[in-house]
Scaffold this motif. Structure first.
Motif, PDB file in Angstrom:
ATOM      1  N   MET A 155     -59.240 -55.569 -28.722  1.00  0.00           N
ATOM      2  CA  MET A 155     -59.094 -54.458 -27.380  1.00  0.00           C
ATOM      3  C   MET A 155     -59.754 -54.894 -26.476  1.00  0.00           C
ATOM      4  SD  MET A 155     -60.001 -51.399 -29.454  1.00  0.00           S
ATOM      5  CE  MET A 155     -59.140 -51.583 -30.533  1.00  0.00           C
ATOM      6  N   PRO A 158     -55.011 -54.257 -23.823  1.00  0.00           N
ATOM      7  CA  PRO A 158     -54.186 -51.522 -23.696  1.00  0.00           C
ATOM      8  C   PRO A 158     -53.149 -50.686 -24.229  1.00  0.00           C
ATOM      9  CG  PRO A 158     -53.427 -53.738 -21.921  1.00  0.00           C
ATOM     10  CD  PRO A 158     -53.941 -54.957 -23.204  1.00  0.00           C
ATOM     11  N   GLN A 160     -53.319 -51.906 -27.608  1.00  0.00           N
ATOM     12  CA  GLN A 160     -54.142 -51.209 -29.273  1.00  0.00           C
ATOM     13  C   GLN A 160     -55.175 -50.492 -29.106  1.00  0.00           C
ATOM     14  OE1 GLN A 160     -54.952 -54.250 -31.751  1.00  0.00           O
ATOM     15  NE2 GLN A 160     -53.284 -55.694 -31.106  1.00  0.00           N
ATOM     16  N   ARG A 161     -55.272 -50.041 -27.253  1.00  0.00           N
ATOM     17  CA  ARG A 161     -56.808 -49.285 -27.159  1.00  0.00           C
ATOM     18  C   ARG A 161     -56.108 -48.316 -26.581  1.00  0.00           C
ATOM     19  NH1 ARG A 161     -58.937 -53.948 -23.464  1.00  0.00           N
ATOM     20  NH2 ARG A 161     -57.810 -52.465 -21.238  1.00  0.00           N
ATOM     21  N   ARG A 162     -55.331 -47.661 -25.773  1.00  0.00           N
ATOM     22  CA  ARG A 162     -54.701 -46.784 -26.726  1.00  0.00           C
ATOM     23  C   ARG A 162     -54.497 -46.163 -27.467  1.00  0.00           C
ATOM     24  NH1 ARG A 162     -50.054 -43.917 -25.372  1.00  0.00           N
ATOM     25  NH2 ARG A 162     -49.855 -42.539 -23.593  1.00  0.00           N
ATOM     26  N   GLY A 246     -70.097 -48.842 -26.987  1.00  0.00           N
ATOM     27  CA  GLY A 246     -68.851 -49.521 -25.896  1.00  0.00           C
ATOM     28  C   GLY A 246     -69.059 -50.911 -25.761  1.00  0.00           C
ATOM     29  N   ASN A 251     -66.001 -51.311 -31.829  1.00  0.00           N
ATOM     30  CA  ASN A 251     -64.159 -50.730 -31.895  1.00  0.00           C
ATOM     31  C   ASN A 251     -64.814 -49.394 -31.383  1.00  0.00           C
ATOM     32  OD1 ASN A 251     -64.547 -49.362 -34.101  1.00  0.00           O
ATOM     33  ND2 ASN A 251     -65.445 -51.125 -35.371  1.00  0.00           N
ATOM     34  N   PRO A 252     -63.824 -48.569 -30.894  1.00  0.00           N
ATOM     35  CA  PRO A 252     -63.233 -47.422 -30.595  1.00  0.00           C
ATOM     36  C   PRO A 252     -63.942 -46.056 -31.848  1.00  0.00           C
ATOM     37  CG  PRO A 252     -61.702 -48.500 -30.512  1.00  0.00           C
ATOM     38  CD  PRO A 252     -62.356 -49.129 -31.019  1.00  0.00           C
ATOM     39  N   TRP A 399     -64.801 -44.443 -22.994  1.00  0.00           N
ATOM     40  CA  TRP A 399     -63.999 -45.187 -23.290  1.00  0.00           C
ATOM     41  C   TRP A 399     -63.062 -46.779 -22.940  1.00  0.00           C
ATOM     42  CZ3 TRP A 399     -60.113 -47.551 -26.683  1.00  0.00           C
ATOM     43  CH2 TRP A 399     -60.618 -48.969 -27.340  1.00  0.00           C
ATOM     44  N   LEU A 400     -61.721 -45.754 -22.475  1.00  0.00           N
ATOM     45  CA  LEU A 400     -60.979 -46.317 -22.052  1.00  0.00           C
ATOM     46  C   LEU A 400     -61.208 -47.411 -20.424  1.00  0.00           C
ATOM     47  CD1 LEU A 400     -58.093 -44.101 -23.123  1.00  0.00           C
ATOM     48  CD2 LEU A 400     -58.160 -46.502 -23.936  1.00  0.00           C
ATOM     49  N   GLN A 403     -63.944 -49.968 -20.611  1.00  0.00           N
ATOM     50  CA  GLN A 403     -63.342 -51.243 -20.776  1.00  0.00           C
ATOM     51  C   GLN A 403     -62.481 -51.850 -19.455  1.00  0.00           C
ATOM     52  OE1 GLN A 403     -63.728 -52.376 -24.378  1.00  0.00           O
ATOM     53  NE2 GLN A 403     -64.319 -50.507 -24.124  1.00  0.00           N
TER      54      GLN A 403
END
Ligand code: ACO
Length: 431
Positions: A155, A158, A160-162, A246, A251-252, A399-400, A403
């Motif tokens: 995480m 960026p 992998q987050r997207r 979060g 994890n999301p 959540w994004l 972060q």
């Protein structure tokens, strides 16, 4: 954000004063920044239900509850409802701007190509009783997704987050439809890439292997509208839950599973299911007055479901849009639902009643949405699941945002301790 003014607090007993900066957003009331309060005064603040507390800075959604205004990234909900689509709104919430034609095409392609669910997830479904509530199944299934993406759970990255956010927007409808089909004993239906988001979902819900599905155009249009209206609502209970989870670095998939659990409650997203049950129980327009009296009686334990809102002290703008769509859907589909008359009479009676007027209780987003879902043959237990599909766009956007927030901290409220004072342990033999 200007921080030019401050609020001075006086502790008259200690004869001390302390100044706290006022924070202003682009719109809305100023907030007192009390982060230094404990250090400077030794006091905490008490605010059950966060009635007076902003938990973060956010650029996603703005609500003016007194005026009945809702903006996604600055765009009025009425304009988005009329002119946009759910997937475009999901892009807007996530990315902050409306997409160009090519940006939208590539976003749609990405979402479309992440709609499949891992075959092993079917084993999870098979473990549920056939009559399990679909929200219970959805919550468990979404939580389990983290187990399938070990390779992309960094995480700090960026990209992998997207990817996780896209996967959630893409897979929640597939998993939701699979839960429904499992509950009625139908074989799973794979997502069809030639269909757009909402139509694809409707096909996964209702298409049978033995024949093609003919859907009236109003079905996808109405569902798309409901998804737009439910896509985000700033720091509501489920979004705050997603952010709280979060904040720990979880994890999301775990965060969104927690959001789904929060959404399920009847005081939040579960209200749409509760509204329909209430309308069915009332049954006839003649019995509306009795229901209104019961809702006013605090000893009855009964509230008008789909009425009232923590933030809106005016007509919920989403309810006004849905109310209009309800009439259109029922007319286009040729459905004559007597519950619509019960709902309209109930609204009329409550809006005239001093109890509801004095407390500024108006219909909320869920008052009419159930009637549309019902007309589309979506079963009552699936109503909150519909809400969850749409709200996933909001959850992942928050959540994004979190972060990337340099001020984000682990969420950790304090308390007023009301338990026993210090006392000595007494061994069992002496009690
Ligand atoms: N029916 C009857 N009375 C109500 C209702 C209702 N639906 N909603 C609030 N009240 C009354 C309360 O009893 C209280 O009265 P009091 O001042 O005499 O004690 C007053 O109005 C204020 O209500 P609170 O519960 O303090 O308001 P709060 O902001 O905490 O709750 C909530 C908001 C949970 C939405 C509440 O209005 C409710 O329970 N509504 C019904 C459930 C519902 O529709 N939920 C969906 C919300 S929208 C969403 O999440 C999608």
């Amino acid at each position: 954000m200007s921080e030019s003014q401050s609020l001075t607090l006086t502790d008259s007993a200690a004869g001390k004063t302390a100044e706290f900066p006022l924070l202003r957003g682009t719109l809305g009331a100023p907030c007192v920044d009390i982060t230094r309060l404990p250090k400077e005064t030794g006091y905490f603040t008490y605010d059950p239900g966060f009635v007076a507390t902003a938990s973060c800075r956010s650029a996603i959604t703005y609500i003016d509850g007194d005026q009945g205004v809702l903006l996604y990234r600055g765009y009025p909900i009425e304009q988005l409802a009329k002119q946009s689509s759910f997937l475009e709104v999901a892009y807007l919430l996530m990315q902050g701007e409306l997409p160009s034609a090519s940006e939208f095409k590539s976003f749609e392609h990405e979402v479309t190509h992440h709609t499949m669910m891992h075959e092993a997830l079917k084993n999870f479904l098979g473990g549920f009783r056939h009559d399990a509530h679909p929200m219970a199944m959805l919550c468990g299934m979404i939580g389990s997704l983290a187990a399938f993406y070990h390779d992309s759970l960094d995480m700090e990255d960026p990209a992998q987050r997207r990817l996780a956010a896209i996967r959630l927007i893409a897979k929640v409808p597939t998993i939701a439809a699979a839960c429904y089909r499992y509950s009625i004993g139908w074989p799973n239906r794979y997502p069809r890439n030639n269909l757009e988001y909402v139509n694809r979902f409707l096909h996964m819900m209702f298409e049978v292997p033995s024949g093609p599905l003919e859907l009236p155009p109003v079905a996808a249009k109405a569902l798309d509208l409901l998804f737009i209206l439910h896509a985000d609502h700033e720091q509501n209970a489920s979004t705050s839950t997603v952010r709280l989870v979060g904040s720990t670095g979880a994890n999301p998939y775990a965060c969104v599973a927690a959001g789904i659990a929060a959404l399920w409650g009847p005081a939040h997203g579960g209200a749409n299911e509760a509204v329909l049950k209430m309308l069915e129980e009332i049954g006839r327009p003649e019995d509306v007055a009795k229901a209104v009296e019961k809702a006013k009686d605090k000893n009855s334990g009964f509230r008008l479901m789909g009425f009232g809102h923590r933030v809106y002290k005016n007509y919920d703008p989403r309810a006004a849009i849905i109310r209009e769509m309800t009439h259109k859907v029922l007319a286009d589909l040729g459905v004559n639902d007597p519950l619509l008359e019960v709902a309209m009479k109930l609204e009329e009676a409550a809006l005239k009643d001093e109890y509801f007027v004095a407390r500024k209780l108006y219909p909320n987003v869920d008052f009419y949405s159930g009637l549309i879902y019902k007309a589309l043959n979506i079963p009552t237990e699936m109503f909150t699941v519909m809400f969850a599909i749409a709200r996933t766009a909001g959850w992942v956007s928050h959540w994004l945002e979190q972060q990337n927030d340099p001020e984000a901290k682990i969420g950790r409220p304090r308390q007023i301790y009301t338990g026993a004072g210090v006392r000595d342990y007494v061994p069992l033999s002496s009690r």
